[in-house]
Design an enzyme around this catalytic site. Structure first.
Site, short mmCIF file in Angstrom:
data_model
loop_
_atom_site.label_atom_id
_atom_site.label_comp_id
_atom_site.label_asym_id
_atom_site.label_seq_id
_atom_site.Cartn_x
_atom_site.Cartn_y
_atom_site.Cartn_z
N TYR A 1 -117.12 -30.78 -61.58
CA TYR A 1 -115.72 -30.45 -61.26
C TYR A 1 -115.66 -29.44 -60.12
O TYR A 1 -114.91 -29.61 -59.15
CB TYR A 1 -115.03 -29.90 -62.51
CG TYR A 1 -113.65 -29.30 -62.24
CD1 TYR A 1 -112.53 -30.11 -62.09
CD2 TYR A 1 -113.48 -27.92 -62.12
CE1 TYR A 1 -111.28 -29.56 -61.83
CE2 TYR A 1 -112.23 -27.36 -61.86
CZ TYR A 1 -111.14 -28.19 -61.73
OH TYR A 1 -109.90 -27.64 -61.47
N SER B 1 -109.67 -24.25 -57.02
CA SER B 1 -110.04 -23.71 -58.33
C SER B 1 -111.09 -22.62 -58.23
O SER B 1 -111.98 -22.67 -57.36
CB SER B 1 -110.60 -24.85 -59.19
OG SER B 1 -111.30 -24.34 -60.31
N GLU C 1 -113.48 -22.49 -59.98
CA GLU C 1 -114.77 -23.12 -60.27
C GLU C 1 -115.56 -23.42 -58.99
O GLU C 1 -116.74 -23.72 -59.06
CB GLU C 1 -114.57 -24.40 -61.08
CG GLU C 1 -114.03 -24.18 -62.49
CD GLU C 1 -115.05 -23.59 -63.46
OE1 GLU C 1 -116.26 -23.76 -63.22
OE2 GLU C 1 -114.63 -22.94 -64.44
P1 NAP Z 1 -103.62 -31.49 -65.69
O1 NAP Z 1 -102.62 -31.07 -66.71
O2 NAP Z 1 -104.93 -32.02 -66.14
O3 NAP Z 1 -102.92 -32.58 -64.76
C1 NAP Z 1 -103.67 -33.44 -63.93
C2 NAP Z 1 -102.77 -34.55 -63.46
O4 NAP Z 1 -103.53 -35.44 -62.61
C3 NAP Z 1 -102.18 -35.42 -64.58
O5 NAP Z 1 -100.84 -35.72 -64.26
C4 NAP Z 1 -103.04 -36.68 -64.51
O6 NAP Z 1 -102.35 -37.85 -64.94
C5 NAP Z 1 -103.29 -36.78 -63.01
N1 NAP Z 1 -104.41 -37.64 -62.70
C6 NAP Z 1 -105.65 -37.63 -63.27
N2 NAP Z 1 -106.42 -38.59 -62.74
C7 NAP Z 1 -105.64 -39.22 -61.82
C8 NAP Z 1 -105.87 -40.32 -60.94
N3 NAP Z 1 -107.04 -40.97 -60.92
N4 NAP Z 1 -104.87 -40.73 -60.14
C9 NAP Z 1 -103.65 -40.12 -60.18
N5 NAP Z 1 -103.38 -39.06 -60.96
C10 NAP Z 1 -104.37 -38.63 -61.79
O7 NAP Z 1 -103.91 -30.29 -64.66
P2 NAP Z 1 -103.14 -28.90 -64.50
O8 NAP Z 1 -103.65 -27.95 -65.51
O9 NAP Z 1 -101.69 -29.16 -64.36
O10 NAP Z 1 -103.72 -28.41 -63.10
C11 NAP Z 1 -103.11 -28.80 -61.88
C12 NAP Z 1 -104.17 -28.76 -60.78
O11 NAP Z 1 -104.67 -27.43 -60.67
C13 NAP Z 1 -105.38 -29.66 -61.04
O12 NAP Z 1 -105.80 -30.21 -59.81
C14 NAP Z 1 -106.42 -28.71 -61.57
O13 NAP Z 1 -107.73 -29.16 -61.29
C15 NAP Z 1 -106.08 -27.44 -60.79
N6 NAP Z 1 -106.47 -26.22 -61.50
C16 NAP Z 1 -105.97 -25.98 -62.73
C17 NAP Z 1 -106.33 -24.82 -63.40
C18 NAP Z 1 -105.78 -24.52 -64.77
O14 NAP Z 1 -106.24 -23.55 -65.38
N7 NAP Z 1 -104.81 -25.25 -65.24
C19 NAP Z 1 -107.21 -23.92 -62.80
C20 NAP Z 1 -107.69 -24.19 -61.53
C21 NAP Z 1 -107.30 -25.34 -60.88
P3 NAP Z 1 -102.58 -38.38 -66.46
O15 NAP Z 1 -102.05 -37.27 -67.32
O16 NAP Z 1 -101.80 -39.64 -66.52
O17 NAP Z 1 -104.06 -38.56 -66.61
#
Ligand code: NAP
Length: 321
Positions: free
Chosen positions: A150, A126, A128
């Site tokens: 985070y 990220s 961040e």
């Molecule tokens: P998201 O929609 O928040 O998805 C996160 C996923 O992780 C969800 O399926 C969630 O399941 C699962 N999860 C959370 N806690 C968990 C645990 N303890 N054990 C197993 N699974 C767990 O994130 P996203 O936007 O798709 O982003 C994907 C990745 O890219 C993440 O790692 C995020 O930090 C990174 N990222 C995203 C962005 C962005 O702008 N979107 C930017 C930089 C980095 P539940 O829904 O059941 O909780």
């Protein structure tokens, strides 16, 4: 059939990725936290073909076990607590899931590789991790100095990815800048804005409470970022790639464009400021230099900022009315 494991498969990126992998003919396995919620997700998104494994990323033994059992050729590590705001409410939980959870994934992949089954892993890193960056735009060489729990958890994972890469395991890092879609939940400011704008446009009035309107972000379109994750995983060597548009906009820009798209020019009269939504420590101007991803992976964003906001507002207007 290529076997692939996706952690965080029910999230925004996981859903977009799973659709793509199923369409490509992969045998897709997803690591999920809540079996019932994941079943509802699979039905809602017509992704019943995804084999779901209920595992908490904070349980390293279970994570390593599922990786050994599935023995995937590709492993997309997208799971974790992904909100900066939520990480201030639960710093230790964020580190356990987003930081140490990644360590468990890398260890599982390393053991599989050592056992003669090489797996290609991509870590969803990220912007961040750069926190208050000294340089703008940021690239793969920018110093890592996070300013939120985070960011610190993601920085831990990023460093560990390099440690395991040095040990011979294929772990690529896609350093993702903010990316949005109609799958974003309203706990993120972008979707909060587009859903709020749709409600106000539909009702003919109302207000939206927001925090720091001057915060600047580099916002892209999530399907483009999923493309970059796939390209980084399938590249000849494991490497780091900044994935960003290279353009920065303020939250106020996002609000203005969203209201204008819904036909409301006087956006300021519909916005109130609420201190509760201001972050304790704000990362500096986030804008990424993705020239390496462009050059090496042939990656490029496909939508402009205005198109992204427009698609999200259109989606929320369609839902409401
Ligand atoms: P998201 O929609 O928040 O998805 C996160 C996923 O992780 C969800 O399926 C969630 O399941 C699962 N999860 C959370 N806690 C968990 C645990 N303890 N054990 C197993 N699974 C767990 O994130 P996203 O936007 O798709 O982003 C994907 C990745 O890219 C993440 O790692 C995020 O930090 C990174 N990222 C995203 C962005 C962005 O702008 N979107 C930017 C930089 C980095 P539940 O829904 O059941 O909780």
């Amino acid at each position: 059939m290529r076997r692939t494991l996706v952690t965080g498969v029910t999230g925004q990126d996981g859903t977009i990725l799973a659709r793509r992998l199923v369409a490509e003919g992969h045998e897709v396995h997803g690591l999920v936290l809540d079996a019932d919620a994941a079943e509802a997700w699979a039905t809602a998104h017509e992704l019943e073909a995804v084999t779901r494994h209920t595992v908490d990323l904070a349980d390293p033994d279970a994570v390593c076990r599922v990786i050994a059992d599935v023995a995937p050729a590709e492993l997309y590590h997208l799971g974790g607590q992904s909100s900066v705001a939520a990480s201030w409410a639960d710093p230790l939980g964020t580190l356990a899931v987003t930081g140490l959870g990644a360590a468990a994934v890398f260890e599982g992949a390393h053991r599989l590789t050592e056992a003669g089954h090489p797996v290609r892993v991509v870590q969803a890193s990220s912007a961040e991790i750069f926190g208050r960056a000294e340089q703008s735009p940021q690239d793969e060489t920018t110093a890592i100095r996070p300013v939120s729990p985070y960011g610190a958890a993601k920085a831990t994972a990023h460093h560990l990815a390099h440690v395991y890469r040095e040990r011979g395991t294929f772990i690529a890092c896609a350093i993702l800048y903010n990316h949005e879609s109609t799958l974003r939940p309203e706990s993120f400011v972008t979707r909060k804005i587009t859903a709020g704008v749709a409600r106000i446009a539909h009702a003919g009035g109302g207000t939206l409470a927001l925090g720091n309107l001057d915060a600047q972000r580099d916002w892209g379109w999530a399907p483009d970022y999923v493309d970059a994750l796939v390209s980084a995983t399938r590249h000849t060597e494991a490497d780091d790639f900044v994935v960003a548009t290279g353009q920065t906009h303020t939250v106020a820009d996002f609000v203005r464009v969203a209201f204008a798209h819904a036909g409301i020019e006087d956006w300021r009269s519909h916005v109130t400021l609420d201190e509760r939504f201001v972050r304790p420590a704000e990362a500096s101007i986030q804008v990424g230099d993705a020239s390496k991803a462009r050059r090496v992976l042939g990656w490029a964003p496909t939508l402009t900022f205005e198109q992204i906001v427009g698609r999200m507002v259109d989606h929320d207007l369609a839902i409401i009315g």
